[in-house]
Design a protein around this motif. Structure first.
Motif: not given
Length: 154
Positions: A76-87, A89-104
């Motif tokens: 879901n996109i709105s000004r300066n915010r992406l929420t409920n992100l699906k699809g 993921s980032v490899k952090f240390m040894f695990f794949w985790v989903n990025i769920v939100e991006v905020v400007r």
């Protein structure tokens, strides 16, 4: 006119915006998504955004991070915010985790995986990552992105 807009970069001849146009409209840099998006849908009533790649791909911006994009990316996109992100993921240390939100937040982008947030300068996302080629690009170029901060929510 329907509130849903469908587009692909090759169709962007004034009829429908590309996903990169939509990102700019909501104050995000185009580099949040890789090259090669073949289409998108935006429901302006709900803010539901979907973007489509021909296949899943990965990209390695910097150690210890590696990004993976599924063939369908949604949120879901709105000004300066992406929420409920699906699809995405980032490899952090040894695990794949989903990025769920991006905020400007000003000149920074804050990426949340739920339990932690990493902050990066917006300028690091002025260009799209190469879709699908990751570290195996024929020219061998891989863009490096350094995190400004990493904050745990725990």
């Amino acid at each position: 006119m329907s509130p849903t807009v469908g587009a692909s970069p090759s169709m962007n001849n004034g009829k429908a915006p590309s996903v990169y146009d939509i990102l700019r409209e909501f104050n995000f840099p185009i580099g949040l998504l890789p090259e090669g998006i073949v289409g998108c849908k935006l429901d302006r009533t709900t803010g539901k955004l979907e973007a489509y790649l021909k296949r899943s791909c990965h990209f390695s911006p910097d150690e210890p991070y590696e990004l993976k994009y599924k063939s369908t990316i949604s949120g879901n996109i709105s000004r300066n915010r992406l929420t409920n992100l699906k699809g995405v993921s980032v490899k952090f240390m040894f695990f794949w985790v989903n990025i769920v939100e991006v905020v400007r937040n000003g000149d920074d982008l804050e990426f949340s995986i739920g339990m932690a947030t990493a902050s990066f300068p917006v300028d690091n996302f002025s260009e799209c990552p190469p879709g699908g080629c990751g570290v195996d690009c024929s020219d061998g170029k891989v863009r490096k992105i350094k995190a400004k901060s990493l904050v745990s929510s725990a």
